[in-house]
Every structure is written in C-alpha cells, then in structure tokens.
Design a protein around this motif. Structure first.
Motif, PDB file in Angstrom:
ATOM      1  N   LYS A  52       0.739  -1.258   0.113  1.00  0.00           N
ATOM      2  CA  LYS A  52      -0.012  -0.200  -0.005  1.00  0.00           C
ATOM      3  C   LYS A  52       0.796   0.971  -0.107  1.00  0.00           C
ATOM      4  O   LYS A  52       1.878   1.268   0.651  1.00  0.00           O
ATOM      5  N   ASP A  53       0.615   2.119  -1.047  1.00  0.00           N
ATOM      6  CA  ASP A  53       1.236   3.299  -0.895  1.00  0.00           C
ATOM      7  C   ASP A  53       0.617   4.271  -0.026  1.00  0.00           C
ATOM      8  O   ASP A  53      -0.120   4.183   0.681  1.00  0.00           O
ATOM      9  N   PRO A  54       1.461   5.460   0.210  1.00  0.00           N
ATOM     10  CA  PRO A  54       1.015   6.562   1.185  1.00  0.00           C
ATOM     11  C   PRO A  54      -0.416   7.202   0.794  1.00  0.00           C
ATOM     12  O   PRO A  54      -1.142   7.528   1.937  1.00  0.00           O
ATOM     13  N   LYS A  55      -0.739   6.955  -0.408  1.00  0.00           N
ATOM     14  CA  LYS A  55      -2.216   7.510  -0.706  1.00  0.00           C
ATOM     15  C   LYS A  55      -3.305   6.353  -0.311  1.00  0.00           C
ATOM     16  O   LYS A  55      -4.477   6.481  -0.585  1.00  0.00           O
ATOM     17  N   GLY A  56      -2.956   5.168   0.021  1.00  0.00           N
ATOM     18  CA  GLY A  56      -3.608   4.041   0.383  1.00  0.00           C
ATOM     19  C   GLY A  56      -4.226   3.266  -0.795  1.00  0.00           C
ATOM     20  O   GLY A  56      -4.839   2.463  -0.633  1.00  0.00           O
ATOM     21  N   SER A  57      -3.383   3.389  -2.026  1.00  0.00           N
ATOM     22  CA  SER A  57      -3.753   2.464  -3.061  1.00  0.00           C
ATOM     23  C   SER A  57      -2.612   1.325  -3.049  1.00  0.00           C
ATOM     24  O   SER A  57      -1.646   1.364  -2.479  1.00  0.00           O
ATOM     25  N   TYR A  58      -3.124   0.078  -3.555  1.00  0.00           N
ATOM     26  CA  TYR A  58      -2.468  -1.301  -3.784  1.00  0.00           C
ATOM     27  C   TYR A  58      -1.441  -1.291  -4.986  1.00  0.00           C
ATOM     28  O   TYR A  58      -1.890  -0.799  -5.851  1.00  0.00           O
ATOM     29  N   PHE A 163      -7.289  -3.762  -7.974  1.00  0.00           N
ATOM     30  CA  PHE A 163      -7.054  -3.883  -6.384  1.00  0.00           C
ATOM     31  C   PHE A 163      -7.969  -3.210  -5.553  1.00  0.00           C
ATOM     32  O   PHE A 163      -8.418  -3.645  -4.549  1.00  0.00           O
ATOM     33  N   ALA A 164      -8.583  -2.029  -6.213  1.00  0.00           N
ATOM     34  CA  ALA A 164      -9.812  -1.280  -5.728  1.00  0.00           C
ATOM     35  C   ALA A 164     -10.974  -2.209  -5.411  1.00  0.00           C
ATOM     36  O   ALA A 164     -11.609  -2.347  -4.235  1.00  0.00           O
TER      37      ALA A 164
END
Length: 251
Positions: A52-58, A163-164
């Motif tokens: 997970k990146d800092p923006k919350g995306s996988y 992923f979302a």
C-alpha cells in the motif's frame, strides 16, 4: 541520473543494450513491480504480494528475496527463473505518449523512450542487443521491448481498478512474512498484503459475479497461488547459507 530521450533510428542507430544481469545494473533488489497482465506467468515462479502506498492505493510486487538488496533469482550474471518480470525486462526503456497525426486525426500514440544514462546502455561499443537492423527497421529485441512495455501500460491501468475491487470485496489482508529459514536464521518481510483465502472461499452472490465479470477473480486466485513460491525462496536461501558456511570452514 536518468536522461530519457525519445527513441529513434537516427540518433540511436548505434545504441545497444546489455541483457546480462547483476548488481551493477540495479538487479540486486528484494522486490520489483508486478502487473496483472503478467500474473499468470509470474505465479509459476515468484511470490506476488500487494503493498500500500502513502495514498492508500495497492500495488503488486514480485518478491525476490528477504531483504531490500537480496535477489535470490540472481546468480552471477544470470537470472535463474524462466520468466523475467516486465519491470526487469524493460531495462532502460519506458513508454510515453505523444500526439501524432494518424489518418488525418490527432491521436495520442504510445512511444518508447530510452534512458541513455542507464548502465545497460552501450553506445557505439558494438556490444549488447541492437535496437535497429543495419538496413532499417526494428530489431527483434526492440519488438520484444515494445511488447513488454505494452503489457506494463495495460497492466498498470488495470491494476488500480482491480485492487480497489478486491479491497471493496474484503479480500485483501495484511500478510507480513516471518519464516524460519534455518534454526539460527529467521527471515522477515513487512508491509505486505495478500488475498484472504477464507474470505475468497466465502465470497458469493453479486460480489463474486462482479469480480468474475470484470476478470479480477482470476487475478485473486493467481495472487493466492503464487504465495506457494515462498518455499522456493526459502530453499534457495538455505542453499546459499550452506555455501557460505562451507566457504567459511578452513581447508
């Protein structure tokens, strides 16, 4: 420092690219980006996880080793797996987009850029893979690179939606690794996520049908199956530790 140029057969007619592997090419890393378009090939040989990146995306990664600078698929200048991840195979190239006139219409077309400062690039040295044929046209190697870049482009655009959707369906869970490689060595990799096996088995009704219609269900199963390849990493790590112990024993 990278210096990307739009690839063309005039400026770069003598440019060649080394296809060997090693730390000097940036290959001594513990994980590389992975894309849904290559999951079927990757899952045969690599463990695939999500981060997970800092923006919350996988984002998906293929795990290569148990530390940031450990690649257990790298032996000397060879890559020991049959399939090379696209993020590695692309070498010094990336895909970009440029407005061009096609059949009288202005379109945004994909184009290839090359990092002329990349350690794989050989300019005028006569070594490595040629990009262009002597009398014009792309070389088979450049055609291969174009296919790799197309796969990355399509895969990177599909990944966000996939992923979302898996996350909304409740199928993603933290999955940090802590494996005992030997009696004295425990390997740990944190910040990983994977598919929740029980949640996937319990999924039904419209959420299941929606994932199937979108094509994301197959990806979930491939991610889940790929985790079995952690055993391959463990076996290779054990082999290298044994070799190090043998070398340390005085003759």
């Amino acid at each position: 420092m990278p210096r990307y140029e739009l690839l063309n057969n005039i400026t770069h007619k003598d440019l060649r690219v080394s296809t060997h592997f090693g730390a000097e090419f940036g290959d001594q890393v513990g994980m590389v980006a992975a894309y849904p378009t290559e999951f079927a090939e990757l899952q045969r040989e690599y463990p695939i996880f999500l981060r997970k990146d800092p923006k919350g995306s996988y984002h998906a990664v293929a795990l290569l080793g148990f530390s940031e600078d450990e690649n257990l698929y790298l032996q000397g200048d060879r890559w020991t797996a049959n399939y090379l991840p696209g993020a590695v195979a692309k070498g010094p190239f990336l895909i970009g987009f440029q407005e061009q006139m096609v059949d009288g219409q202005l379109r945004t077309e994909p184009v290839i850029h090359v990092d002329v400062e990349h350690p794989r690039v050989r300019n005028g040295e006569g070594r490595g893979q040629a990009l262009f044929m002597p009398h014009g046209g792309n070389s088979p190697y450049l055609d291969y690179i174009a296919r790799v870049l197309r796969g990355i482009d399509v895969g990177s655009r599909a990944a966000e939606e996939m992923f979302a959707a898996l996350d909304i369906a409740g199928l993603i869970q933290p999955m940090d690794l802590e494996v005992r490689v030997t009696e004295d060595y425990v390997a740990k990799v944190t910040g990983l996520h994977g598919i929740d096996r029980d949640a996937l088995a319990a999924l039904g009704g419209e959420p299941l049908q929606e994932l199937h219609r979108k094509g994301w269900l197959e990806g979930a199963f491939l991610l889940l199956a790929s985790v079995n390849n952690v055993s391959r990493l463990i076996a290779e790590k054990q082999r290298r530790l044994r070799m190090a112990e043998e070398l340390a024993v005085p003759a």
